[in-house]
Structures are given as structure tokens and as C-alpha cells.
Design a protein around this motif. Structure first.
Motif, short mmCIF file in Angstrom:
data_model
loop_
_atom_site.label_atom_id
_atom_site.label_comp_id
_atom_site.label_asym_id
_atom_site.label_seq_id
_atom_site.Cartn_x
_atom_site.Cartn_y
_atom_site.Cartn_z
N VAL A 1 0.87 -1.18 0.00
CA VAL A 1 0.00 0.00 0.00
C VAL A 1 0.91 1.23 0.00
N ARG A 2 0.58 2.19 -0.84
CA ARG A 2 1.31 3.45 -0.88
C ARG A 2 0.31 4.59 -0.69
N THR A 3 0.70 5.58 0.12
CA THR A 3 -0.18 6.71 0.41
C THR A 3 0.53 8.01 0.07
N VAL A 4 -0.21 8.91 -0.54
CA VAL A 4 0.33 10.24 -0.84
C VAL A 4 -0.78 11.26 -0.59
N PHE A 5 -0.38 12.45 -0.19
CA PHE A 5 -1.34 13.53 0.09
C PHE A 5 -1.24 14.59 -1.00
N LEU A 6 -2.40 15.03 -1.50
CA LEU A 6 -2.47 15.97 -2.61
C LEU A 6 -2.83 17.36 -2.08
N LEU A 7 -1.95 18.33 -2.32
CA LEU A 7 -2.15 19.69 -1.80
C LEU A 7 -1.93 20.73 -2.88
N GLY A 8 -2.58 21.87 -2.69
CA GLY A 8 -2.27 23.07 -3.44
C GLY A 8 -1.55 24.05 -2.52
#
Length: 425
Positions: A196-203
């Protein structure tokens, strides 16, 4: 009188003798060449089984008019069976700089097409002025997130892309410690372990809504420590969530194309990751021998159908009638949705031909509609939460895959309670 009757009988006989029945219409083949279609490649244009490229112009709504041009240009009946094409040059010649690259400066051309623009809420105004922009600089990248996982056995079964904002440090940390852990994760009911890989998406931090502390230094520290932050150079507002989808699809195609399934969700949901892995492991279609693959059109969530835009100016989801008319296509609620990586590639391609829309889950529904894909409803996705009386009872979560919404403290408590052996339910 007799002469008139005789003339009528003779005319009737003549018409009957000269009548030739019309031949039955020949059924359209599955593939055919429509007038004007390019045949240079030798491929036949696909005859769609469902009407999903809208050829009817809805008058008076800006988004509908812009999309009407795109739909006509990219109708698969009139071109080869692709979602790509000549290039989205239908909205404005002013959207490109002198070097041909997209320019993301506010374009007031769109405001001139909306008679009520000056009375719109600020977030709607900002979206309208910048809706031609979809290429933004990547400020924080994680290019090695899937490095060394090129084989199918090592590739992430589940890639979790979580939409967050700069200031939501506690949410991200709670997710890392609970349902969003990166690494080998065991199924809940089975014995297999999956990557499992997790990434957070931000502006960028939106500082237009009032005084805010500058949190970029803290974010840099967080990124260097956890290496799971993707940040682009656009204002992180509710109506810009759609950008996180289209930009993430681009990133995924370059940096982790080998992933099997994609989870897209918010940073205030709770996911039973082990149970989700159990479910996903059963979603492969057997091929020859022991080979299995994921369906190209796989997408599940809490599906919403026959929804209409909110016309209440004070509502969070307000969409003016001057901007969009009509019912929304079926879509999965944006709190959390799971789809195959193969579908992610198709969404990336078709999104180039769907004008950006302010509500991210509706936008995905618009893209699915043009792919001829129907989202599948799953009863384990509770994007509108459990009944209030059951929210603190661990047994109530036995059939839950996702629930919205939970605070960081509630995530940690719920994760601990669900890890403990459950009493007889």
C-alpha cells in the motif's frame, strides 16, 4: 356520380400497382466510417452503444456551451476510436502564451459571458476566471514513491491519494498512523499481505480568506520527514479540488503506472484498509491459466444519481444556472472512491476533452459518462456517515469500508477499537 366513382377506382388501382415497399433499414455495423472521419490510420471509427457525447446544445449556460464544442470535436462516431485528438483549442485563443504553453493568468473573457458574474460568490468568480488552467508547477514531488516496485508482485495493490490542505497536519498524521500506513498491509479476513502506498495531494495555502500563519516551512519539514506530499502551485480552494484529480492522474502515469487500484479520498474519512484489501483481491478477472487482471471500467463508491445543481447562493455546492444547466451524471461521492489503475489512465486521457467543473466528484462523473462507464454502488461506503446511534459501536463497522467524516482523534480511537478482538456482535 358513376363517372366519379369509376375515376376513383382507377386511380386507386394505379397507385396500388405502382407502390413499392421501402426496404428494411440495414442495421449499422459495430464499426463504420462516418463522413469526415480520418481514415489515415486504417482504423474504423467506433459506433458507440450508448449516447454519451452530448450533441444537443443547452442554451445560455457557459459550461454547457464550452463542452458542446468539445463534444462535437471529439465525438467518437466522427473520429478514430481514441480519447485524444488534435488539441483542446476550443475555449479561447487567449489561454496560451506566446510560446504555446498554457497561460494560467485570470481570463476575464469568461466573465463577459455571464450576466450575473458580479453577484456570484467569490469562489465561483475565481473558478470562472481560471477554469482554462490545468497545468501547474509541481512544488513538492515524490518521484521515488514506487521505485523498485516494477513487477506485478511488488507493485502497490492499493495506491491511496488523499486530498488534504496545508494546515491539516493532524489529519495527515492520524492517517499515517492508522488506515493510511505505507508498506505491507495484511488483509483483514485473509492472510495475504499487499503493498500500500499513500500520498497527500495539496495546493498552495489559500491566504485570501483572512490572516493565516505561513505554514510552508512546516510543510517542507513534514515532506522531508515522511516523503508523501505532492503539492502544486494553485490556490487550494474547494472549487479547485478537481485540479487535484487531473494533476494526480498525470503524476500517476509517470511515477506509479504499475499500481493496481487507486483510492481517492478526503483527509477526514476513515477506511478499513484490511477489509478493503480483502474486497479488492476478489475483483480480478481470470484470464488464461493463472493470469488475472482488473476490469478496465472498475469503479466503486457511494453512487449518487439524478442529482441537480444547488441553486442556493449561500450553499457550499452552489452552481449558477448561467454557468451550468441540466442534471448531473451519475457519480461516486467524493469522500472516497476506488477505481482501477487502467481506468485512471482512461480518465486522464478523456479529461483533456472535458471542461473543468467546480465540483470534483461531479467532474469525475462527467468523465465517466464520456467513457461510457457507470460507477458501481457499494453498500460499504458511508459518505453520509452511519446512523448517529451506531457511530460509537465497533460492531456497527463490520461491513463498513469507508465512513465520513472523522476527526483525527476519532480516527485513532476507532482504529484502536477495531484492532482489538470484537465481542460477539
Amino acid at each position: 356520380m358513376m363517372s366519379h366513382l369509376l375515376v376513383y377506382i382507377m386511380v386507386t388501382i394505379f397507385v396500388a400497382m405502382s407502390y413499392t415497399p421501402e426496404p428494411k433499414p440495414v442495421p449499422l455495423p459495430l464499426h463504420f466510417i462516418a463522413p469526415g472521419a480520418s481514415t489515415n490510420s486504417g482504423a474504423l471509427a467506433s459506433h458507440p452503444l450508448h449516447a454519451f457525447w452530448n450533441l444537443h446544445l443547452v442554451e445560455g449556460a457557459l459550461w454547457n456551451r464550452l463542452q458542446h464544442l468539445k463534444d462535437r470535436e471529439n465525438n467518437p462516431i466522427l473520429r478514430d476510436n481514441t480519447t485524444g485528438g488534435r488539441g483542446p483549442a476550443t475555449e479561447s485563443t487567449s489561454m496560451h502564451g506566446n510560446d504555446g504553453s498554457p497561460s494560467c493568468k485570470p481570463d476575464h473573457l469568461w466573465a463577459s459571458h455571464l450576466p450575473d458574474f458580479n453577484t456570484m460568490p467569490e469562489q465561483m468568480k475565481y473558478f470562472v476566471l481560471s477554469m482554462h488552467c490545468r497545468n501547474y508547477t509541481l512544488l513538492m514531488n515524490q518521484p521515488d514513491l514506487c521505485k523498485g516496485q516494477d513487477t506485478k508482485a511488488d507493485a502497490p495493490l492499493l495506491f491511496m491519494a488523499i486530498k488534504s490542505q496545508v494546515g491539516n497536519f493532524e489529519n495527515r498524521q492520524a492517517i499515517r498512523e492508522t488506515w493510511g500506513r505505507t508498506g505491507w498491509v495484511q488483509e483483514e479476513a485473509g492472510v495475504e499481505r499487499w503493498q500500500v502506498r499513500t500520498v497527500f495531494l495539496l495546493g498552495r495555502q489559500d491566504i485570501t480568506t483572512g490572516p493565516h500563519p505561513d505554514l510552508e516551512a512546516l510543510l517542507q519539514l513534514e515532506s522531508s520527514l515522511h516523503k508523501d506530499i505532492l503539492q502544486w502551485d494553485f490556490r487550494d480552494t474547494f472549487f479547485n479540488l478537481t485540479l487535484k484529480d487531473v494533476l494526480f492522474w498525470d503524476w500517476l502515469s509517470v511515477h506509479c503506472p504499475q499500481a493496481h487500484f487507486i483510492f481517492k479520498g478526503d483527509d477526514d474519512v476513515f477506511v478499513r484498509t484490511g477489509a478493503l484489501l480483502d474486497y479488492l483481491n476478489g475483483q480480478y478477472t481470470p484470464l488464461q491459466g493463472t493470469t488475472k487482471k482488473v476490469r478496465d471500467d472498475f469503479l466503486v463508491g457511494d453512487v449518487i444519481t439524478n442529482a441537480w445543481p444547488s441553486r442556493q447562493p449561500t450553499a457550499k455546492y452552489y452552481i449558477p444556472e448561467s454557468f451550468y444547466k441540466g442534471v448531473y451524471p451519475a457519480y461516486a461521492g467524493g469522500g472516497g472512491v476506488v477505481y482501477s489503475a487502467a481506468l485512471a489512465r482512461r480518465l486522464r486521457a478523456v479529461s483533456q476533452w472535458v471542461s473543468l467543473f467546480p465540483i470534483d466528484d461531479v467532474y469525475m462523473g462527467m468523465c465517466l459518462q464520456r467513457l461510457g462507464v457507470s460507477p458501481s454502488d457499494h453498500p460499504g461506503f458511508f459518505t453520509f456517515d452511519l446512523p448517529e446511534a451506531n457511530r460509537d459501536k465497533p460492531c456497527a463497522y463490520r461491513k463498513v469500508l469507508l465512513v465520513h467524516k472523522r476527526s483525527p482523534k476519532e480516527m485513532l480511537t476507532l482504529w484502536r477499537d477495531l484492532k482489538a478482538p470484537l465481542a460477539e456482535c
